[in-house]
Design an enzyme around this catalytic site. Structure first.
Site, PDB file in Angstrom:
ATOM      1  N   LYS A  83       0.889  -1.175   0.000  1.00  0.00           N
ATOM      2  CA  LYS A  83       0.000   0.000   0.000  1.00  0.00           C
ATOM      3  C   LYS A  83       0.916   1.209   0.000  1.00  0.00           C
ATOM      4  CE  LYS A  83      -1.809   3.092   1.743  1.00  0.00           C
ATOM      5  NZ  LYS A  83      -1.592   4.486   1.274  1.00  0.00           N
TER       6      LYS A  83
ATOM      7  N   GLU B 117       9.994   2.123  10.391  1.00  0.00           N
ATOM      8  CA  GLU B 117      11.017   3.128  10.070  1.00  0.00           C
ATOM      9  C   GLU B 117      10.319   4.474  10.111  1.00  0.00           C
ATOM     10  OE1 GLU B 117      12.933   5.646   8.993  1.00  0.00           O
ATOM     11  OE2 GLU B 117      12.961   5.008   6.897  1.00  0.00           O
TER      12      GLU B 117
ATOM     13  N   CYS C 167      14.095  10.566   5.547  1.00  0.00           N
ATOM     14  CA  CYS C 167      14.031  10.232   6.975  1.00  0.00           C
ATOM     15  C   CYS C 167      15.401  10.385   7.616  1.00  0.00           C
ATOM     16  CB  CYS C 167      13.490   8.831   7.156  1.00  0.00           C
ATOM     17  SG  CYS C 167      14.279   7.648   6.078  1.00  0.00           S
TER      18      CYS C 167
ATOM     19  N   GLU D 197      10.894  16.484  13.702  1.00  0.00           N
ATOM     20  CA  GLU D 197      11.275  16.242  12.314  1.00  0.00           C
ATOM     21  C   GLU D 197      10.507  17.232  11.431  1.00  0.00           C
ATOM     22  OE1 GLU D 197      10.065  12.504  10.435  1.00  0.00           O
ATOM     23  OE2 GLU D 197      12.063  12.340   9.573  1.00  0.00           O
TER      24      GLU D 197
END
Ligand code: NAD
Length: 497
Positions: A191, A266, A300, A398
């Site tokens: 997905k 992750e 990331c 982040e």
């Protein structure tokens, strides 16, 4: 198709691109979703729609899981590891042959410079070469046990594996998560992110062309709360790999716990680059700039903090200002260093961090210029702030955009404390010529990877990658990924009687 889902209508493979409506790949054929409005596919560099995406939900996910289960019971499950590797190698060759077409699609869909998208296609091919080559080299072991016993440990696939991926590197994520799953003989359901995933459907079609048996890989597109949630809740899934935000990662782990399913998460980072006074400052400045501007900071493992020894602060900030002044922002075709961010929401989010930092009076060390002719796209000017206090959102959160926070330290001990001072722990960079310090720092930093006098945003296919703390758990890449995507069975055979 092997499953009982009559509402899914087949369409010929390869036609979906011409129709500008991307269907799902289920059971080896491209199918559409009846009855639900498709999702628009927007080019971030212009804000214009260029295709549509089928909006799948629980129904399509169930069909995909059933098709995967049927593949395991059929030709795919019976295929030797060597033959799996051959299919994967053929796919890698096809990806390389189609690089130009795939790279332009990826660049259009994500906004990234086409040169970066070409590198992403090379990475996809590399993932399939690496894991395809490894498919028949993962052996079991024999354990010396009691007299009269033969004990072997064999490695087996997990079964149906679910993969939920983000929008920042659609093609690379496809390679990273699907290649090891297929190498170990699992049947996968992917997905991908609704914001950008057209290339995944093209890659899926190429895998079928390479000879992948029907149902070994299924792709269902749609929004996270519908298709994604349905996939994580499906009782016939045996493993979940998720890359994305920590918040959704938590939901995924909760869903997995209901069925006792292993997960690899992750979830991003706030990776520090620590620059000591004895480092090659020119080289460090170049890579510090690249590590936050690459992919418009939407990586990331972006080096989003630079932690600089106070004795060289003035010199190093001058070098950083030089590097950022030379950064070129542009559309995919402009051969720039970075493009727009993914959509208007992300643009507002990143700009919000910049506006807050300015409002809080944080000094601007460097800022790249935005060309005047970029109207309509979701562009953000790369910006460096510093020094930034340890409690500021620019250090703790982040951003997922081209914004760098500079922090200062005096002693090595202080550098370690600052590096480890966030909730994340994914990647770190250390810049020093002192060999003993290189080792001390590498051991003291809490993260999945440490780069010394270099920085690789996760590095090559061969290098195990993954997080600690809020960055997630489990490992991808390298041979370790094959362990995550398989299980062992211990066979105890008494033969002496
Ligand atoms: P997200 O976590 O919302 O989406 C990632 C994937 O999860 C997508 O495929 C999405 O459809 C799916 N998803 C969403 N809700 C779900 C649910 N309830 N159940 C199952 N699947 C679901 O991330 P995002 O909105 O794309 O980005 C938000 C933030 O996440 C970014 O700003 C960034 O900080 C971070 N992010 C990190 C990475 C990374 O590589 N670590 C990548 C993209 C985004």
């Amino acid at each position: 198709m092997q499953c009982d889902h009559p509402d899914l209508f087949p369409a010929a493979l390869g036609q979906h691109a011409a129709q500008a409506l991307y269907g799902h790949l289920i059971g080896g054929v491209i199918v559409g979703t009846g009855g639900s409005e498709p999702l628009p596919v927007i080019a971030p560099a212009t804000g214009q729609r260029f295709a549509w995406l089928s909006r799948g939900g629980a129904y399509e996910i169930d069909a995909a899981v059933q098709a995967a289960r049927a593949a395991l019971a059929g030709r795919w499950g019976a295929m030797s590891a060597t033959e799996r590797g051959r299919v994967m190698a053929r796919f890698a060759t096809l990806v390389l042959a189609h690089t130009e077409r795939l790279a332009w699609l990826e660049a259009h869909d994500t906004g990234k410079p086409v040169a970066q998208a070409r590198a992403d296609m090379a990475a996809v091919a590399r993932y399939f070469e690496f894991y395809g080559g490894a498919a028949d080299k993962i052996h079991g072991e024999v354990i010396p046990y009691l007299a009269g016993y033969n004990v072997s440990v064999v490695r087996e696939p997990l079964g149906v594996t679910a993969h939920i991926t983000p929008w920042n590197y659609p093609a690379q994520m496809f390679g990273r998560t699907i290649a090891p799953a297929l190498a170990m003989g699992n049947a996968a359901v992917l997905k991908p992110a609704e914001e950008a995933c057209a290339v995944c459907l093209e890659l899926g079609a190429l895998l079928v062309e390479a000879g992948l048996p029907a149902g070994a890989l299924n792709i269902v597109t749609g929004v996270g709360e519908e298709a994604g949630a349905a996939l994580t809740a499906h009782p016939d899934v045996n493993f979940i790999s998720f890359t994305g935000s920590p918040e959704v990662g938590q939901l995924v782990q909760q869903a997995a716990a209901r069925h006792h399913v292993p997960v690899v998460l992750e979830l991003g980072g706030k990776s520090p680059q620590i620059v000591f006074e004895d480092a090659d400052l020119e080289q460090a400045a170049t890579l510090v700039c690249k590590a936050i501007t690459q992919n418009a900071g939407q990586t990331c493992s972006a080096g989003s903090r630079v932690v600089v020894q106070r004795s060289i602060a003035e010199r190093f900030t001058a070098l950083l200002a030089d590097r950022f002044a030379a950064v070129r922002v542009g559309r995919p075709e402009d051969d720039a260093d970075l493009g727009p961010v993914i959509n208007a929401t992300q643009q507002a989010r990143v700009q919000g961090f910049i506006d807050r930092a300015r409002a809080d009076g944080l000094p601007v060390i460097a800022e790249a210029a935005l060309p005047a002719d970029l109207q309509g796209g979701y562009f953000v000017a790369p910006t460096v702030f510093g020094p930034v206090p340890a409690t500021h959102p620019l250090v703790c959160q982040e951003v997922f955009g081209p914004v760098l926070a500079l922090q200062l330290f005096d002693t090595e001990q202080e550098a370690v404390a600052i590096a480890n001072g966030t909730e994340f722990g994914l990647v770190a960079g250390v810049w020093t010529r002192d060999g003993a310090r290189q080792q001390r720092m590498a051991r003291a930093i809490v993260s999945g990877q440490v780069f010394i006098n270099c920085y690789g945003a996760g590095g090559g296919v061969e290098l195990p990658f993954g997080g600690t703390k809020r960055s997630g758990h489990g490992r991808e890449k390298g041979l370790l990924a094959l362990e995550e995507l398989s299980t062992t069975k211990t066979i105890v055979n008494y033969y002496a009687g």
